[in-house]
Design an enzyme around this catalytic site. Sequence first.
Site, short mmCIF file in Angstrom:
data_model
loop_
_atom_site.label_atom_id
_atom_site.label_comp_id
_atom_site.label_asym_id
_atom_site.label_seq_id
_atom_site.Cartn_x
_atom_site.Cartn_y
_atom_site.Cartn_z
N HIS A 274 0.88 -1.09 -0.05
CA HIS A 274 0.10 0.21 -0.13
C HIS A 274 0.91 1.07 0.11
CE1 HIS A 274 -3.04 2.76 1.01
NE2 HIS A 274 -4.20 1.97 0.85
N ALA B 75 9.45 8.53 11.39
CA ALA B 75 8.03 8.52 11.28
C ALA B 75 7.50 9.23 9.89
CB ALA B 75 7.59 9.44 12.48
N GLY B 76 8.17 9.75 9.24
CA GLY B 76 7.73 10.04 7.81
C GLY B 76 7.04 11.51 8.04
N HIS C 48 10.23 13.42 9.06
CA HIS C 48 10.74 12.87 10.38
C HIS C 48 11.74 11.64 10.02
CE1 HIS C 48 10.89 11.02 14.25
NE2 HIS C 48 10.59 12.00 14.74
N PRO C 49 12.84 11.52 10.60
CA PRO C 49 13.82 10.33 10.32
C PRO C 49 13.17 8.86 10.26
CG PRO C 49 14.52 11.35 12.24
CD PRO C 49 13.49 12.49 11.65
N LYS D 166 11.15 18.56 5.44
CA LYS D 166 12.09 17.52 5.61
C LYS D 166 10.96 16.47 6.39
CE LYS D 166 14.79 18.30 9.78
NZ LYS D 166 16.22 18.45 10.04
#
Length: 302
Positions: free
Chosen positions: A85, A174-175, A171-172, A169
Amino acid sequence: MSNEKKYILAVPNFSEGRREEVVEAIVDQVRNIDGVKLVSYEPEHDFNRTVVTLIGEPKPLKKALINLASKSYELINMEEQSGTHPRIGAQDTIPIFPFKNITLEECAEYIEELAVELYEKCKVPLYFSGQNARCEERKALSFIRKGQYEGLKEVCHTDERKPDMGPAKLHPTAGATILSADLEGLTAYNVFLDTENVQIAKKIAKGVRGPSGGFSTVRAVGIKFPEREGVVVSMNMFDCGKTPLYRTFNFVKQEAARYGVVVTGSEIVGPVKLDYLLNSLEYLLGLENFNKAQILETHLMD
């Protein structure tokens, strides 16, 4: 009207459908909150995604959604996550819809308030879609999700693709999360085919989905669910008032017959509006002048 309680329907999606203990820990965040009803949650192994359906009063629902997202951010690492997905974040989407005694405009305002509180607490970048979209393109989830987490990470510093709230940008781990208010939610509908040839399901999906010439309010993919025999035409139906379930079912059946393939059944994933079952029932039984008030149980709803 002013004294009547308001209710919102929320269908948050998080990017985990395989690790049962993680799914349960995230869903636990919305259990037993006064004023919020956990209607269902549907982990999907192949998608590696869980759809949660909640109905709640605005204030406690906000708390539930923030708790849910916080736990998703904590337990899901997008650097390690994969599934069939499309997704851009651990708490991928938080779509809401007016359910009772509340307007679409109030829901759109509610999303703005929710976004501020969520960002202040978690510092995960946010995108707005649906009624809250900041530009025409972002009304479509597919535009925001183009390239998915991996692709978006490379281009989210640009003006065209940067988040609406937070730094340019991701989150490293959590996106990012997409928030939206809309009038209608989607109905997830699967039609099962008696073949192991996934290419047939893909061809039918292409014929049924709006952008490639099918129904304008339908998106579809042809996939194989490892846990069951046959292949699936899996549809997201965004307006079952205009495009009833029976219409897509009949279309898939008709297209499958071209390949000598039989439809073995279908499945509605998660909750569905009563009206969306009734319009198919009216068609299938050729009912005339049918009124929803004829269904005794509808009188209990108030």
